[in-house]
Design a protein around this motif. Sequence first.
Motif, short mmCIF file in Angstrom:
data_model
loop_
_atom_site.label_atom_id
_atom_site.label_comp_id
_atom_site.label_asym_id
_atom_site.label_seq_id
_atom_site.Cartn_x
_atom_site.Cartn_y
_atom_site.Cartn_z
N LEU A 189 0.83 -1.21 0.00
CA LEU A 189 0.00 0.00 0.00
C LEU A 189 0.86 1.26 0.00
O LEU A 189 0.56 2.23 -0.71
N PHE A 190 1.94 1.24 0.76
CA PHE A 190 2.84 2.41 0.88
C PHE A 190 4.13 2.17 0.09
O PHE A 190 5.21 2.52 0.54
N ARG A 191 4.00 1.59 -1.08
CA ARG A 191 5.16 1.22 -1.90
C ARG A 191 5.97 2.42 -2.37
O ARG A 191 7.11 2.26 -2.82
N ASN A 192 5.41 3.62 -2.29
CA ASN A 192 6.13 4.82 -2.74
C ASN A 192 6.65 5.67 -1.58
O ASN A 192 7.10 6.79 -1.78
N ASN A 193 6.58 5.12 -0.36
CA ASN A 193 7.05 5.84 0.82
C ASN A 193 8.23 5.07 1.43
O ASN A 193 8.05 4.13 2.19
N LEU A 194 9.46 5.47 1.05
CA LEU A 194 10.64 4.70 1.41
C LEU A 194 10.87 4.61 2.91
O LEU A 194 11.19 3.55 3.44
N LYS A 195 10.71 5.74 3.62
CA LYS A 195 10.94 5.73 5.07
C LYS A 195 9.99 4.76 5.76
O LYS A 195 10.38 4.00 6.65
N ILE A 200 8.28 -0.76 8.03
CA ILE A 200 7.48 -1.97 7.81
C ILE A 200 8.38 -3.20 7.71
O ILE A 200 8.05 -4.28 8.20
N LEU A 201 9.53 -3.04 7.06
CA LEU A 201 10.50 -4.14 6.97
C LEU A 201 10.94 -4.58 8.37
O LEU A 201 11.03 -5.79 8.65
N LEU A 202 11.18 -3.62 9.26
CA LEU A 202 11.55 -3.95 10.63
C LEU A 202 10.45 -4.75 11.32
O LEU A 202 10.73 -5.70 12.07
N ILE A 203 9.21 -4.39 11.08
CA ILE A 203 8.08 -5.12 11.67
C ILE A 203 8.12 -6.58 11.22
O ILE A 203 7.96 -7.51 12.02
N SER A 204 8.35 -6.79 9.91
CA SER A 204 8.39 -8.17 9.39
C SER A 204 9.58 -8.94 9.95
O SER A 204 9.50 -10.15 10.16
N ILE A 205 10.69 -8.23 10.20
CA ILE A 205 11.87 -8.88 10.79
C ILE A 205 11.58 -9.30 12.23
O ILE A 205 11.90 -10.42 12.65
N PHE A 206 10.96 -8.42 13.01
CA PHE A 206 10.61 -8.74 14.39
C PHE A 206 9.62 -9.91 14.46
O PHE A 206 9.64 -10.70 15.39
N ALA A 207 8.73 -9.99 13.45
CA ALA A 207 7.77 -11.10 13.39
C ALA A 207 8.40 -12.36 12.84
O ALA A 207 7.81 -13.44 12.92
N ASN A 208 9.61 -12.23 12.28
CA ASN A 208 10.31 -13.34 11.64
C ASN A 208 9.41 -14.02 10.60
O ASN A 208 9.35 -15.24 10.49
#
Length: 390
Positions: A189-195, A200-208
Amino acid sequence: MYNGLKLNINRITPSNILGNLSVILIIVGFYFYLIAEIVFDSFSFRPAFLFLAYIFFLLNIFITGKIKIDHQLFFYLSVSLIIYAISSPFWLVPYDINVYLSAITAIVIINNYEFFLKAIKVFIFCTLLLAFYEFVTKEYLFVVERQTYLGFRRLDEVFFGGLSGIFRAKVYFEGPLALSQFAIGAALLFRNNLKLLYAILLISIFANGRLGIVVCVGVIALYYFKRYDIGSFILKPKTLLIILTSFISVIVLFFSVLDKASIERLTEAFNTSNKGNSDRIQFWIDGFKMLMHTDLTHLIFGNNGKFESVYNNNAENGWLTLLLNNGIVGFVYYFIPIILIIIVSIKKTPMDVFYIFLFIFCMFVQTFHLGASANLFYWLIVFSFLKPHK
């Protein structure tokens, strides 16, 4: 100065308040219902909040006499209730309405889309902070009990840690998989918002969440490819340096945040000999077998709940589960918008086609349409591809 003040005051109208409240109620209802289940022992929290959101939405239309959402899209999403009414009498479990009701919820959100984007950004950062807290303390905010394919279980840190004993954050979701699905939906959804993408990437990492990490990295990579054309890699060394630095940062992030067991789990994502992956493939095979032996009526309208009643699980493939549960009618209803956004993107923004294929891939690996909130993301992502071309 006075004109600016007057303009801001004029924006605060009863219709805006009602529209914004309907969005807030949906977010709270979708993501905090489990807390209500634990604290108040109530299972009616989400339906009650959704009902109130629909009431405020209707009041908003009554006051303004119009809707902001495109009329054709409004009609298409509304048809979901007609399809449900026609199909559900043929289902084993006729009351499971999430697949079609979320299309109606999407109407409410899209009608107040800009406010939703602001609200969900705040929610994403709150989710990141809570996921980080869980990851550091190695303790969930709360735990629920559910019937699983292993029997009635407490969905705690040990249950989701598996044999490797890794910790996977879940925050206010039932489990890490749902948090990972949220990250996937938010990234697309936020594919154009790099920050925001890095958050969001960190969230997926924490969720493994393996798929979540792969998709988030993929979306970030596509962002750079879209932002800088391939020729600029060679012609502009500064651009190449930015990409290289970002790539190294992601790798460093993986190894600094995740332990050895977590990294090994990620490397097994595409290993078919891995038990989790082999079980998923077996569910696919069982799903295709059931589909091939389905009578014509259920092939057309689906037989929601049949596969789960036999295998105590879904088919672990969104498109296959859609065919099994909702039939050709439900599958076509979901896939027509995909075809439309591919055609529109090819004509106007070809790079978006890669995002869409990534979206389609997600449905192959997970049942992205089953959960109420994930299903809502499905329609919002579709809308986000259509919106720039309106």
